[in-house]
Design an enzyme around this catalytic site. Structure first.
Site, PDB file in Angstrom:
ATOM      1  N   ARG A 248       0.884  -1.185   0.000  1.00 12.83           N
ATOM      2  CA  ARG A 248       0.000   0.000   0.000  1.00 12.83           C
ATOM      3  C   ARG A 248       0.907   1.217   0.000  1.00 12.83           C
ATOM      4  NH1 ARG A 248      -5.207   1.472   3.656  1.00 12.83           N
ATOM      5  NH2 ARG A 248      -6.042   0.139   2.037  1.00 12.83           N
TER       6      ARG A 248
ATOM      7  N   HIS B 233      -7.486   0.864  -6.294  1.00 18.52           N
ATOM      8  CA  HIS B 233      -7.665   0.003  -5.121  1.00 18.52           C
ATOM      9  C   HIS B 233      -8.359  -1.285  -5.597  1.00 18.52           C
ATOM     10  CE1 HIS B 233      -7.814  -1.173  -1.071  1.00 18.52           C
ATOM     11  NE2 HIS B 233      -8.655  -0.293  -0.549  1.00 18.52           N
TER      12      HIS B 233
ATOM     13  N   GLN C  19     -10.188  -3.833  -3.242  1.00 18.20           N
ATOM     14  CA  GLN C  19     -11.463  -3.290  -2.772  1.00 18.20           C
ATOM     15  C   GLN C  19     -12.569  -3.554  -3.790  1.00 18.20           C
ATOM     16  OE1 GLN C  19     -12.084  -1.487   0.276  1.00 18.20           O
ATOM     17  NE2 GLN C  19     -14.150  -1.986  -0.395  1.00 18.20           N
TER      18      GLN C  19
ATOM     19  N   ASP D   1     -17.207   7.373  -0.818  1.00 17.56           N
ATOM     20  CA  ASP D   1     -15.907   7.220  -0.166  1.00 17.56           C
ATOM     21  C   ASP D   1     -15.573   8.571   0.463  1.00 17.56           C
ATOM     22  OD1 ASP D   1     -13.336   6.432   0.582  1.00 17.56           O
ATOM     23  OD2 ASP D   1     -12.498   6.492  -1.445  1.00 17.56           O
TER      24      ASP D   1
ATOM     25  N   CYS E 266     -16.310   1.830   1.026  1.00 16.66           N
ATOM     26  CA  CYS E 266     -15.096   1.029   1.257  1.00 16.66           C
ATOM     27  C   CYS E 266     -14.641   1.095   2.704  1.00 16.66           C
ATOM     28  CB  CYS E 266     -13.994   1.497   0.316  1.00 16.66           C
ATOM     29  SG  CYS E 266     -13.626   3.251   0.448  1.00 16.66           S
TER      30      CYS E 266
ATOM     31  N   ARG F 124     -13.539  -8.459   1.790  1.00 16.74           N
ATOM     32  CA  ARG F 124     -12.114  -8.225   1.490  1.00 16.74           C
ATOM     33  C   ARG F 124     -11.329  -9.497   1.766  1.00 16.74           C
ATOM     34  NH1 ARG F 124      -9.978  -3.092   1.674  1.00 16.74           N
ATOM     35  NH2 ARG F 124      -8.105  -4.163   0.967  1.00 16.74           N
TER      36      ARG F 124
HETATM   37  N1   CP Z   1     -11.169  -0.055   2.670  1.00 11.10           N
HETATM   38  C1   CP Z   1      -9.888  -0.126   3.066  1.00 11.10           C
HETATM   39  O1   CP Z   1      -8.959  -0.348   2.276  1.00 11.10           O
HETATM   40  O2   CP Z   1      -9.716   0.048   4.395  1.00 11.10           O
HETATM   41  P1   CP Z   1      -8.318   0.281   5.130  1.00 11.10           P
HETATM   42  O3   CP Z   1      -7.782   1.600   4.651  1.00 11.10           O
HETATM   43  O4   CP Z   1      -8.661   0.298   6.602  1.00 11.10           O
HETATM   44  O5   CP Z   1      -7.401  -0.836   4.779  1.00 11.10           O
HETATM   45  N1  NVA Z   2      -9.925   6.861  -1.182  1.00 10.55           N
HETATM   46  C1  NVA Z   2      -9.520   6.398   0.134  1.00 10.55           C
HETATM   47  C2  NVA Z   2      -9.770   4.934   0.276  1.00 10.55           C
HETATM   48  C3  NVA Z   2      -9.445   4.362   1.635  1.00 10.55           C
HETATM   49  C4  NVA Z   2      -9.657   2.887   1.706  1.00 10.55           C
HETATM   50  C5  NVA Z   2      -8.057   6.746   0.366  1.00 10.55           C
HETATM   51  O1  NVA Z   2      -7.257   6.564  -0.554  1.00 10.55           O
HETATM   52  O2  NVA Z   2      -7.732   7.187   1.464  1.00 10.55           O
END
Ligand code: CP
Ligand code: NVA
Length: 324
Positions: free
Chosen positions: A102, A129, A132, A224, A264, A292
């Site tokens: 990530r 993502h 997701q 989101d 999400c 997930r």
């Molecule tokens: N939806 C999601 O990716 O959650 P986190 O940021 O908590 O991993």
């Molecule tokens: N768009 C958000 C998604 C978090 C799971 C971010 O990137 O922070």
């Protein structure tokens, strides 16, 4: 499947995406049958941003498949500063069998995949993502019985989550609408790709600045956060700009009467979504979060399994995702 990494939904064929969803559904129905599929294998999890769901679902998922996980925090690796992406890749490939990452720039996961001779899984970048989106469409399939032909309206920022929803929707023949404030639309290349792929599958991708138009007749409403990780300094400005795009009872009421609500997570109640919507019986956000785990177990099995060791035969018919 020949693809070794899971960097983007775009890297797969429609059939491969359907296959992964069917596998996820089968693993969810019978987890015990997969408890040794990745026996003795280790997944390194590199996090340059915070996480709850991604960390826990990959951690628990690899253990349930018989393997191990290794959490590497932002401070530990300090990717590109303490050590180059190349050197991190070359070290880790000697010790682990897969890397989940990530990070910020999407190019970092692409570089990691180019350098490392082991599978790389995108656990979120500024651009996409994909894990997701797999959980999201698995949830839609479970709740609605199909994905093909459904209308999904995403209201808010044309961000990483929106991009992956567009890509997966195009792969699966869904009608994806994205409603954003002017200037916050999804990237042009993402729109183009989704529309092109939709020509093959019957899927469509429509971008608008009008949330009411997007939610009209929709089977699912998705939102989101307004400021993603890394955009914290813009949060105040974005709160003003995005207020007309809040998913509240009035907007949700314009979708189909049996429309479901997706997010999400993490969610900011009172900003992008109101309590009455996210805590309503038609909100499936926690089923979506659980998925997930199942979706990523399917991805890990497919990428990391030892080709010489037999895995249970797929009995869930992947064609059913299309409602056939
Ligand atoms: N939806 C999601 O990716 O959650 P986190 O940021 O908590 O991993
Ligand atoms: N768009 C958000 C998604 C978090 C799971 C971010 O990137 O922070």
């Amino acid at each position: 499947m020949n693809t070794r990494d899971f960097l983007s939904i775009k890297d797969f064929t429609p059939l491969e995406i359907r296959y992964l969803l069917a596998l996820a559904r089968q693993i969810k129905a019978n987890p015990a049958a997969y408890s040794e599929t990745l026996k003795g294998k280790t997944l390194a999890m590199i996090f340059e941003k915070p996480s709850l769901r991604t960390r826990v679902s990959f951690d628990v998922g690899i253990h349930q498949l018989g393997g191990f996980s290794l959490y590497l925090s932002p401070a530990e690796i300090n990717l590109g500063k303490r050590e180059s992406v190349y050197d991190v890749a070359k070290n880790l490939e000697r010790m682990v069998q897969g890397i989940m990452i990530r990070t910020f720039a999407h190019e970092i996961v692409e570089d990691m995949a180019a350098y490392a001779g082991i599978p790389i899984i995108n656990g979120l970048t500024d651009y996409s993502h994909p894990c997701q989106a797999m959980a999201d469409y698995l949830t839609l399939w479970e709740v609605k019985g199909r994905v093909s032909g459904l209308k999904l309206a995403f209201i808010g920022d044309g961000n990483n989550v929106a991009h992956s929803l567009m890509f997966a929707g195009a792969q699966l023949g869904a009608h994806v609408w994205i409603a954003t404030p002017p200037g916050y639309e999804p990237k042009a290349d993402a729109i183009l790709w989704a529309r092109e792929r939709g020509h093959q599958t019957g899927g469509t991708c429509t971008i608008t600045n009008d949330p009411a138009q997007a939610v009209g007749g929709a089977d699912a409403i998705y939102t989101d956060v307004w400021a993603s990780m890394g955009q914290e300094s813009e949060a105040e400005k974005r709160r003003q700009v995005f207020l007309p795009y809040q998913v509240n009872g009035r907007l949700f009421g314009q979708a189909k009467p049996n429309a479901i609500f997706l997010h999400c997570l993490p969610a900011h109640r009172g900003d992008e979504v109101t309590h009455d919507v996210i805590d309503s019986p038609r909100s499936v956000v926690f089923q979506q979060a659980e998925n997930r785990l199942h979706a990523q177990k399917a991805i890990m099995v497919e990428l990391m399994k030892d080709r010489a060791v037999p895995v249970p035969e797929l009995v869930v018919e992947e064609e059913t995702v299309a409602g056939r």
